[in-house]
Design a protein around this motif. Sequence first.
Motif, PDB file in Angstrom:
ATOM      1  N   LEU A 438     -23.938  31.248  26.645  1.00  0.00           N
ATOM      2  CA  LEU A 438     -25.278  31.606  26.175  1.00  0.00           C
ATOM      3  C   LEU A 438     -25.486  33.107  26.229  1.00  0.00           C
ATOM      4  O   LEU A 438     -26.033  33.706  25.288  1.00  0.00           O
ATOM      5  CB  LEU A 438     -26.317  30.876  27.027  1.00  0.00           C
ATOM      6  CG  LEU A 438     -27.777  30.979  26.592  1.00  0.00           C
ATOM      7  CD1 LEU A 438     -27.961  30.373  25.201  1.00  0.00           C
ATOM      8  CD2 LEU A 438     -28.672  30.270  27.603  1.00  0.00           C
ATOM      9  N   ASP A 439     -25.045  33.735  27.324  1.00  0.00           N
ATOM     10  CA  ASP A 439     -25.204  35.187  27.463  1.00  0.00           C
ATOM     11  C   ASP A 439     -24.418  35.959  26.403  1.00  0.00           C
ATOM     12  O   ASP A 439     -24.837  37.017  25.954  1.00  0.00           O
ATOM     13  CB  ASP A 439     -24.763  35.633  28.854  1.00  0.00           C
ATOM     14  CG  ASP A 439     -25.711  35.139  29.931  1.00  0.00           C
ATOM     15  OD1 ASP A 439     -26.861  34.787  29.582  1.00  0.00           O
ATOM     16  OD2 ASP A 439     -25.306  35.071  31.113  1.00  0.00           O
ATOM     17  N   LYS A 440     -23.246  35.422  26.007  1.00  0.00           N
ATOM     18  CA  LYS A 440     -22.416  36.103  25.018  1.00  0.00           C
ATOM     19  C   LYS A 440     -22.839  35.775  23.589  1.00  0.00           C
ATOM     20  O   LYS A 440     -22.214  36.226  22.628  1.00  0.00           O
ATOM     21  CB  LYS A 440     -20.948  35.725  25.228  1.00  0.00           C
ATOM     22  CG  LYS A 440     -20.378  36.234  26.544  1.00  0.00           C
ATOM     23  CD  LYS A 440     -18.911  35.869  26.685  1.00  0.00           C
ATOM     24  CE  LYS A 440     -18.339  36.365  28.004  1.00  0.00           C
ATOM     25  NZ  LYS A 440     -18.382  37.828  28.114  1.00  0.00           N
ATOM     26  N   LEU A 442     -22.668  32.896  22.087  1.00  0.00           N
ATOM     27  CA  LEU A 442     -21.826  31.884  21.458  1.00  0.00           C
ATOM     28  C   LEU A 442     -22.476  30.512  21.451  1.00  0.00           C
ATOM     29  O   LEU A 442     -21.927  29.569  20.868  1.00  0.00           O
ATOM     30  CB  LEU A 442     -20.473  31.804  22.195  1.00  0.00           C
ATOM     31  CG  LEU A 442     -19.666  33.102  22.199  1.00  0.00           C
ATOM     32  CD1 LEU A 442     -18.399  32.931  23.014  1.00  0.00           C
ATOM     33  CD2 LEU A 442     -19.313  33.502  20.761  1.00  0.00           C
ATOM     34  N   LEU A 443     -23.610  30.380  22.116  1.00  0.00           N
ATOM     35  CA  LEU A 443     -24.378  29.132  22.126  1.00  0.00           C
ATOM     36  C   LEU A 443     -25.842  29.459  21.913  1.00  0.00           C
ATOM     37  O   LEU A 443     -26.337  30.484  22.402  1.00  0.00           O
ATOM     38  CB  LEU A 443     -24.234  28.392  23.467  1.00  0.00           C
ATOM     39  CG  LEU A 443     -23.014  27.507  23.728  1.00  0.00           C
ATOM     40  CD1 LEU A 443     -23.161  26.845  25.096  1.00  0.00           C
ATOM     41  CD2 LEU A 443     -22.848  26.449  22.660  1.00  0.00           C
ATOM     42  N   SER A 444     -26.535  28.590  21.191  1.00  0.00           N
ATOM     43  CA  SER A 444     -27.984  28.720  21.098  1.00  0.00           C
ATOM     44  C   SER A 444     -28.619  28.041  22.308  1.00  0.00           C
ATOM     45  O   SER A 444     -27.963  27.276  23.023  1.00  0.00           O
ATOM     46  CB  SER A 444     -28.487  28.063  19.803  1.00  0.00           C
ATOM     47  OG  SER A 444     -28.284  26.647  19.866  1.00  0.00           O
ATOM     48  N   ARG A 445     -29.909  28.311  22.523  1.00  0.00           N
ATOM     49  CA  ARG A 445     -30.604  27.657  23.631  1.00  0.00           C
ATOM     50  C   ARG A 445     -30.630  26.143  23.429  1.00  0.00           C
ATOM     51  O   ARG A 445     -30.544  25.368  24.374  1.00  0.00           O
ATOM     52  CB  ARG A 445     -32.028  28.205  23.755  1.00  0.00           C
ATOM     53  CG  ARG A 445     -32.070  29.689  24.133  1.00  0.00           C
ATOM     54  CD  ARG A 445     -33.492  30.193  24.319  1.00  0.00           C
ATOM     55  NE  ARG A 445     -34.086  29.683  25.551  1.00  0.00           N
ATOM     56  CZ  ARG A 445     -35.161  28.907  25.596  1.00  0.00           C
ATOM     57  NH1 ARG A 445     -35.755  28.538  24.467  1.00  0.00           N
ATOM     58  NH2 ARG A 445     -35.653  28.502  26.752  1.00  0.00           N
ATOM     59  N   LEU A 446     -30.712  25.720  22.163  1.00  0.00           N
ATOM     60  CA  LEU A 446     -30.714  24.289  21.864  1.00  0.00           C
ATOM     61  C   LEU A 446     -29.371  23.660  22.229  1.00  0.00           C
ATOM     62  O   LEU A 446     -29.310  22.599  22.871  1.00  0.00           O
ATOM     63  CB  LEU A 446     -31.008  24.079  20.379  1.00  0.00           C
ATOM     64  CG  LEU A 446     -31.189  22.628  19.921  1.00  0.00           C
ATOM     65  CD1 LEU A 446     -32.434  22.029  20.549  1.00  0.00           C
ATOM     66  CD2 LEU A 446     -31.259  22.558  18.412  1.00  0.00           C
TER      67      LEU A 446
END
Length: 528
Positions: A438-440, A442-446
Motif C-alpha cells: 500500500l505504501d509503495k 502497488l495496492l489500492s485501499r480497496l
Amino acid sequence: MFPRNPENPSPPMPSDPYEAQRWQESARRRRQLDGTWREDLRRRLGDQLGSVRASAWGPISLALNPFASIIRELSVLYDHSPEVLHDDVPEAAIAILADQAGLWPMMARVQQYVLGQRECFVRVDISGSLLRYRPVFVDLVQARALPERPDQPVMLREWRLRLDPEGKEEIWTVDCFSIVGDPYYRVHRAGKADELGEDLTEHYLGQRFDGDAYPYRWENGSPYLPYVLYHAERTGDRLFDPYRLSELAEGSLDCAVLHQMLIHTYRDASWPQRWIVNLEPASMDVQGTSAARREVVTDPASLLVLRQARELEDAGQAMVGQWQPGGDVQKLEETLSNIVARLAQEAGVPASDIQRLGGTARSGVAISLSNEGKRAAQRRYRSSFRTSDEELISKSAALVNRLNGTDLPERSYRVIYHEVPLSPEERKARREDVFALLDKGLLSRLQAYTRLNPGISRRQAGRALDGIAGRGEAIDEIRAAREEIDDLVADLDEANANRMKLVDSSLGHSLRLLEQQLNEDVAEAGGY
C-alpha cells in the motif's frame, strides 16, 4: 423406531446399468464415511486372500480408513459458521432463521458427503415459521437436467423410508418432483427398479400438489425444486461425477487389507518361528467345517508340547529349530504410511500441508493438515459451495415469503466463509506485506482491505472504507461543532450578564421615580 420390513432392506436398484453402478459406488463411499463398511472390507479380504487365509488373519479391524480421514481433514469450510450478507439488508433476516434451524452445523457434515461422494443434495422445507434442512444422498436419488443446464436438475426422484399407510412397517416410497411443464410434487410407493407403485400423495401430504397448487415458487411465480445440489467440483456438463477420486476410495480398502496384515504379522509372526522334524504339536484343534484345518495356539510366553509322530517312529531322530521372525512390523508400518501419504496426494493434499505428528517424520497413516493446508482447502472449495449455499438461502427466503407473507429478498445473497484463524505471527506478516504494498502504491485501499478481510466483496469493502472515512470526518465535524457550541455558550453567558445589568439599572430608575411620586402624593395629602 419403525418396524423394518425384512423384504425391503434397501431400495430397488435402477434398471439403467449406469445408474445402478453409480448408486453402488456412491453407497459404498457413504458406508466408508459413516463407519459401516465392515462387510466391504470382509469382501475385499476374501477377494485378495481367499476365505481360508482371510479367516486365519483373525477379526476384522476398522482402525485404518484413509478415505474418511482425508475427507474429514479437507472438510473445513464450515468450521466457523459463515456470514450471510445482502447489499440491501443490513443484517439478512434469513440468516437468523437458518441459524435457528441448525443449517451450518449440519453443513459441516454435508461437506464430507459432498467431497466423498462428489455430490450431495440438501432439502429445504418449512414447518410453521421454522425452516428445516436435511441432507439427501445421491445413492438414493435419480435426477434429470435440461441440455442447456446439464448440471441443474429439473426432475428429481428421492427414495425414502416411511411408515406404510397401515402403520405396521417401513416401506420404500419415492418423492417425485418436476418443474418442467406443469410442476408437481407426488409421493408413490416404490415399485420394482424404476417403476412407481401406488400414488400415496394424499395420505402423506394431505392434498395434491399439481399445477397451480405446486407450493415451491419464486416471487414471480416460477417453480423451483426444494433441493440444492452441491458439487465438490463443478464440471458444468453433468449432474453427477461419481467416480472422481476412485483411487482414494479403492486404495483406502486396499490399505485396510494391508493394515489387517500388519495386525496379523504383529500378533502371529513378529517373533522367531520354531520348526520341528519328526515331531508334531500335541492337542491340535480342528478349526472350520468346509475347509477344516488343524491348529495349535502358540505365543512367545507359552510352552509348546511336542510328541513324536507315530507314523514316523522309524524316520530318524527328532529335531527342533527356529527361524527368524516371519515379518518386520516396523517396515510394514513404514510402507503402509507411505502408501497412505500417496493416497492423500491423489486427493490433492500436498505433502507440505501434512503437519508433523511425530518427532522424526511425517506420519501418513494418521493424516492431519496444517493450518495453512486447511486454509488452502477452504479456498479450493468455497467457490463451488458458495454458489449452492447462496441458492439454498434464496430458496429458504422464498419459502418463508410464500408461507408467512414476509418480504425478504429472494436473490443476491452472499455467503462469506471464515478462514482458519491466523496465528499472531501469520497476522503480523500479512499486515506488514499489505501495508508495504500500500505504501509503495502497488495496492489500492480497496484491494488492501479485501486482502486483510478474505471473502468480502469489493462492494462491501468499499462500503466499509466509506464508513471508516465517514467516521473520521464525523469525528472532525463533531469536534468543530463542539468548539462552536462552546463559543455560543460563552457569548450567551456574556449577553445574559449584560442584560441583567440593564434590567437592574432600569428597575432602579423606575423604583426611584415611583418613590418620588409617592412622596409628592403624601405631601399633598398632608397639606389638607
